[in-house]
Every structure is written in C-alpha cells, then in structure tokens.
Design a protein around this motif. Structure first.
Motif, mmCIF file in Angstrom:
data_model
loop_
_atom_site.group_PDB
_atom_site.id
_atom_site.type_symbol
_atom_site.label_atom_id
_atom_site.label_comp_id
_atom_site.label_asym_id
_atom_site.label_seq_id
_atom_site.Cartn_x
_atom_site.Cartn_y
_atom_site.Cartn_z
ATOM 1 N N MET A 134 -36.506 38.538 -13.242
ATOM 2 C CA MET A 134 -35.777 39.183 -14.332
ATOM 3 C C MET A 134 -36.018 38.419 -15.635
ATOM 4 S SD MET A 134 -31.652 39.612 -14.865
ATOM 5 C CE MET A 134 -31.423 40.149 -13.187
ATOM 6 N N GLN A 135 -36.363 39.140 -16.689
ATOM 7 C CA GLN A 135 -36.561 38.546 -18.007
ATOM 8 C C GLN A 135 -35.337 38.823 -18.878
ATOM 9 O OE1 GLN A 135 -40.259 40.355 -19.398
ATOM 10 N NE2 GLN A 135 -41.380 38.512 -18.780
ATOM 11 N N VAL A 136 -34.851 37.766 -19.553
ATOM 12 C CA VAL A 136 -33.675 37.925 -20.399
ATOM 13 C C VAL A 136 -33.858 37.183 -21.717
ATOM 14 C CG1 VAL A 136 -32.204 38.062 -18.342
ATOM 15 C CG2 VAL A 136 -32.412 35.895 -19.567
ATOM 16 N N VAL A 137 -33.171 37.670 -22.713
ATOM 17 C CA VAL A 137 -32.934 36.931 -23.955
ATOM 18 C C VAL A 137 -31.453 36.606 -23.952
ATOM 19 C CG1 VAL A 137 -32.889 37.058 -26.473
ATOM 20 C CG2 VAL A 137 -34.822 38.029 -25.204
ATOM 21 N N ASP A 138 -31.137 35.329 -23.973
ATOM 22 C CA ASP A 138 -29.746 34.899 -23.823
ATOM 23 C C ASP A 138 -29.168 34.553 -25.199
ATOM 24 O OD1 ASP A 138 -27.314 33.790 -23.154
ATOM 25 O OD2 ASP A 138 -28.103 32.601 -21.494
ATOM 26 N N PRO A 139 -28.282 35.397 -25.733
ATOM 27 C CA PRO A 139 -27.785 35.188 -27.089
ATOM 28 C C PRO A 139 -26.511 34.356 -27.208
ATOM 29 C CG PRO A 139 -27.092 37.333 -26.335
ATOM 30 C CD PRO A 139 -27.868 36.708 -25.200
ATOM 31 N N HIS A 140 -26.157 33.626 -26.127
ATOM 32 C CA HIS A 140 -24.966 32.777 -26.240
ATOM 33 C C HIS A 140 -25.060 31.607 -25.271
ATOM 34 C CE1 HIS A 140 -20.733 32.632 -27.869
ATOM 35 N NE2 HIS A 140 -20.712 31.639 -26.983
ATOM 36 N N ILE A 141 -25.679 30.518 -25.756
ATOM 37 C CA ILE A 141 -25.733 29.289 -24.966
ATOM 38 C C ILE A 141 -25.266 28.137 -25.851
ATOM 39 C CG2 ILE A 141 -27.589 30.174 -23.524
ATOM 40 C CD1 ILE A 141 -28.617 27.371 -25.687
ATOM 41 N N HIS A 142 -24.930 27.025 -25.199
ATOM 42 C CA HIS A 142 -24.532 25.806 -25.906
ATOM 43 C C HIS A 142 -25.364 24.642 -25.395
ATOM 44 C CE1 HIS A 142 -20.998 27.958 -27.356
ATOM 45 N NE2 HIS A 142 -20.683 28.262 -26.094
ATOM 46 N N LEU A 143 -25.725 23.762 -26.292
ATOM 47 C CA LEU A 143 -26.404 22.518 -25.956
ATOM 48 C C LEU A 143 -25.627 21.363 -26.552
ATOM 49 C CD1 LEU A 143 -30.058 23.558 -26.923
ATOM 50 C CD2 LEU A 143 -29.048 23.665 -24.637
ATOM 51 N N TRP A 144 -25.704 20.208 -25.900
ATOM 52 C CA TRP A 144 -25.138 19.009 -26.509
ATOM 53 C C TRP A 144 -25.834 17.768 -25.976
ATOM 54 C CZ3 TRP A 144 -21.338 22.558 -24.527
ATOM 55 C CH2 TRP A 144 -21.013 22.398 -23.181
ATOM 56 N N ASP A 145 -25.956 16.793 -26.848
ATOM 57 C CA ASP A 145 -26.520 15.496 -26.502
ATOM 58 C C ASP A 145 -25.459 14.452 -26.807
ATOM 59 O OD1 ASP A 145 -27.880 13.102 -26.248
ATOM 60 O OD2 ASP A 145 -29.742 13.877 -27.099
ATOM 61 N N LEU A 146 -24.778 13.996 -25.785
ATOM 62 C CA LEU A 146 -23.660 13.076 -25.981
ATOM 63 C C LEU A 146 -24.122 11.679 -26.350
ATOM 64 C CD1 LEU A 146 -21.314 14.150 -23.030
ATOM 65 C CD2 LEU A 146 -21.471 15.062 -25.359
ATOM 66 N N LYS A 147 -25.412 11.395 -26.167
ATOM 67 C CA LYS A 147 -25.933 10.077 -26.532
ATOM 68 C C LYS A 147 -26.068 9.932 -28.037
ATOM 69 C CE LYS A 147 -29.715 10.487 -24.235
ATOM 70 N NZ LYS A 147 -29.494 11.871 -23.727
ATOM 71 N N THR A 148 -26.313 11.034 -28.729
ATOM 72 C CA THR A 148 -26.639 10.956 -30.147
ATOM 73 C C THR A 148 -25.655 11.692 -31.057
ATOM 74 O OG1 THR A 148 -28.075 12.902 -29.940
ATOM 75 C CG2 THR A 148 -29.096 10.719 -29.635
ATOM 76 N N HIS A 149 -24.784 12.533 -30.481
ATOM 77 C CA HIS A 149 -23.888 13.340 -31.301
ATOM 78 C C HIS A 149 -22.461 13.276 -30.762
ATOM 79 C CE1 HIS A 149 -27.785 14.850 -32.597
ATOM 80 N NE2 HIS A 149 -27.186 15.340 -33.668
ATOM 81 N N HIS A 150 -21.530 13.601 -31.653
ATOM 82 C CA HIS A 150 -20.108 13.518 -31.309
ATOM 83 C C HIS A 150 -19.512 14.913 -31.202
ATOM 84 C CE1 HIS A 150 -16.008 12.315 -31.041
ATOM 85 N NE2 HIS A 150 -15.684 12.718 -32.252
ATOM 86 N N TYR A 151 -18.891 15.173 -30.050
ATOM 87 C CA TYR A 151 -18.182 16.422 -29.795
ATOM 88 C C TYR A 151 -16.765 16.026 -29.389
ATOM 89 C CZ TYR A 151 -23.039 17.933 -29.447
ATOM 90 O OH TYR A 151 -24.373 18.163 -29.693
ATOM 91 N N PRO A 152 -15.797 16.142 -30.289
ATOM 92 C CA PRO A 152 -14.443 15.635 -29.989
ATOM 93 C C PRO A 152 -13.871 16.160 -28.682
ATOM 94 C CG PRO A 152 -14.632 16.200 -32.310
ATOM 95 C CD PRO A 152 -15.896 16.670 -31.662
ATOM 96 N N TRP A 153 -14.121 17.415 -28.365
ATOM 97 C CA TRP A 153 -13.540 18.000 -27.151
ATOM 98 C C TRP A 153 -14.168 17.437 -25.883
ATOM 99 C CZ3 TRP A 153 -15.991 21.673 -23.744
ATOM 100 C CH2 TRP A 153 -17.308 21.979 -24.103
#
Length: 297
Positions: free
Chosen positions: A1-20
């Motif tokens: 199945m081929q898809v275009v996914d229009p709602h994903i999240h990425l995070w890199d906790l080593k280099t960026h801050h995400y309070p939650w």
C-alpha cells in the motif's frame, strides 16, 4: 500500500527541547512517558514496514515555545539531508497568534522551503481532563488580527478543536476564504457518552464542510478509542467522508502518538478495510492525492 501521510511528528530529544516530553504524564491521549525517546524519519520508516510512505507532512510537536522557528529550521535540515528522501516534504509550524511577535515568527517560518502552514492548538473544554489551553483564542482580537497574516505567506491553518468550537471556526473560515483550513483528527469527537455529544460533532463537521476552504484529516482516532477495532472506527471514518466527500478528506497516522495503541500497518489497513468498496480514484484521493494537493507537496 502506498500512502502520503499528512500528520506525523518527529523529535530529537538530544538536540531539542519539548517541555511535554521533558516531564511526560498520563492523559486521555495516553501515556506520554512511553514517547520519551527520539523519533526520527528512520523510526517512522521502520514502523511503516510494508506500507510504502511516499511523502509526509510534519505537524508541530509542541517544541520549545521560546523558539518555535528552531523546530522548522531543524526539520528543513532533515528534509535536505540525503538520507531522508526529502522527508518531511511539508512542514506545519508552530506559532502563537496571540503573541506580540507573531508576525516575526511567521516570517521566520516562511523563510524555509518546506513550510506550508501553521498550527496553534485551540482545544478548550469545560472538563479539565480535556482542556488544552484554558482560553478561547478565536475570540482574542490580537489573535484574529494576526490570523489574517497567514494569507500573506500563503500558509494553511491546521485546525485542532472540539465540536463545541466548530461554529466559531466555521465563521473564521468564512471570513478567510483565501486560507486553507485542515481539521485535525476528524474533529476530536470527545463527548461520546451522549446523543447530544454525537449530534454536536456531526452537525459541527457538516457546518465546517459547507466552507469550501476546509479539508479534514482522518487521524488521531485512537486517542479516544485505545482499544480500537475496524468496526469501532468505521462510523467516524464514514461520517467524516460523508460530510466532506472524498475530495476534501485524507487519511493520516498521527504517529508516533497513535503508536501507543496499534501498529502503523494495522492503522492504514483498517482505513483500507473501511473504504474497500470505494472506487480506485476515491482511494487514491483519500490515501495520497488530497494530501499532496492540500499541502502542495
């Protein structure tokens, strides 16, 4: 199945801050403690397995509010890196439109090639369990003034809200016909214990569907249905498609958040099972083409 996914999240906790994610907790959405690890393009591809992900749109991941443009800067660098296959092809960035510096933040986001729009979570609910922000941003004069700047930058607005806010949102969409709105998570039908709750969601979605500049992402359903099955998702998927048609609805994963309640393949295969009787053209639209058109990717 081929898809275009229009709602994903990425995070890199080593280099960026995400309070939650610095101090994760448990909410109706799930146990955020299980999400406190890096999630990058390679992780998404590993989760996808037999699902061929052609393109993705990254939606802001509650990055450090002191520097929202840094998230976009990082995502553009990821997209430009050779190993990512250009992902994310689209970036929906974070902005506080009620802030005095909103215009400058929008300018900052607009400087990056893959920026397509912004999201500011609007969810307000009378029950503290479901309330995100505690104030009605759409009623704030400065917020509304800054909202008009989106058209200047040709930015869309990802609309995350509850059914009780849909009448106000429809008025906003009518007031800004040149701005593309994209409802997140099928309108976040949270009040599921009453006929009135279902009616509010159904009628609100149909009201928003009267606005030609509003599309919808069928995603995030597992946040309200942790033990979901194909049959438990079916009525919400079909009602949403019935309201918006196959030309303004698109499937999305909300990964890795929805990973708490099922695999990537199981989710996309559930979508496929629900619309198995649709035409090939309708399936192409729901799984790929609408996302490409709406987000211009």
């Amino acid at each position: 199945m081929q898809v275009v996914d229009p709602h994903i999240h990425l995070w890199d906790l080593k280099t960026h801050h995400y309070p939650w994610l610095a101090n994760p907790g448990v909410s109706f959405v799930g146990d955020a403690r299980e999400l406190k690890h890096d999630y990058l393009i390679d992780d998404l591809q590993a989760d996808a397995r037999d699902i061929e992900v052609l393109k993705v749109v990254h939606v802001e991941a509650n990055h450090d509010p002191a520097d929202p443009v840094e998230e976009t800067r990082w995502l553009q660098a990821v997209a430009d890196a050779g190993g990512s296959r250009g992902m994310p092809q689209g970036i929906v960035a974070a902005v506080d439109l009620s802030a005095p510096n909103a215009a400058q933040v929008l300018e900052g986001h607009a400087a990056f090639a893959n920026t397509r729009g912004v999201r500011q979570i609007l969810n307000v609910h009378e029950k503290p369990l479901y309330d995100y922000i505690g104030r009605h941003l759409m009623r704030d004069p400065l917020w509304r003034e800054n909202f008009s700047l989106l058209r200047r930058h040709d930015m869309s607005f990802d609309l995350q809200l509850y059914p009780s806010q849909m009448t106000e949102a429809a008025a906003l969409a009518h007031a800004h016909p040149g701005t593309q709105f994209v409802i997140n998570h099928a309108g976040m039908f949270v009040d599921r214990s009453s006929v009135e709750g279902f009616r509010a969601w159904r009628d609100g979605m149909r009201l928003l569907a009267t606005c030609e500049n509003v599309a919808v992402k069928i995603s995030g359903l597992a946040m309200f249905d942790h033990r979901w099955t194909v049959e438990s998702l079916r009525p919400y998927v079909l009602e949403t498609i019935d309201a918006f048609g196959t030309s303004r609805a698109m499937f999305a994963s909300n990964f890795p958040v929805d990973r708490l309640f099922g695999s990537y393949g199981d989710l996309w295969n559930a979508y496929a099972a629900i619309v198995e009787d649709a035409s090939d053209a309708e399936k192409d639209a729901l799984f790929r083409h609408n996302a490409e058109r709406v987000y211009r990717i």
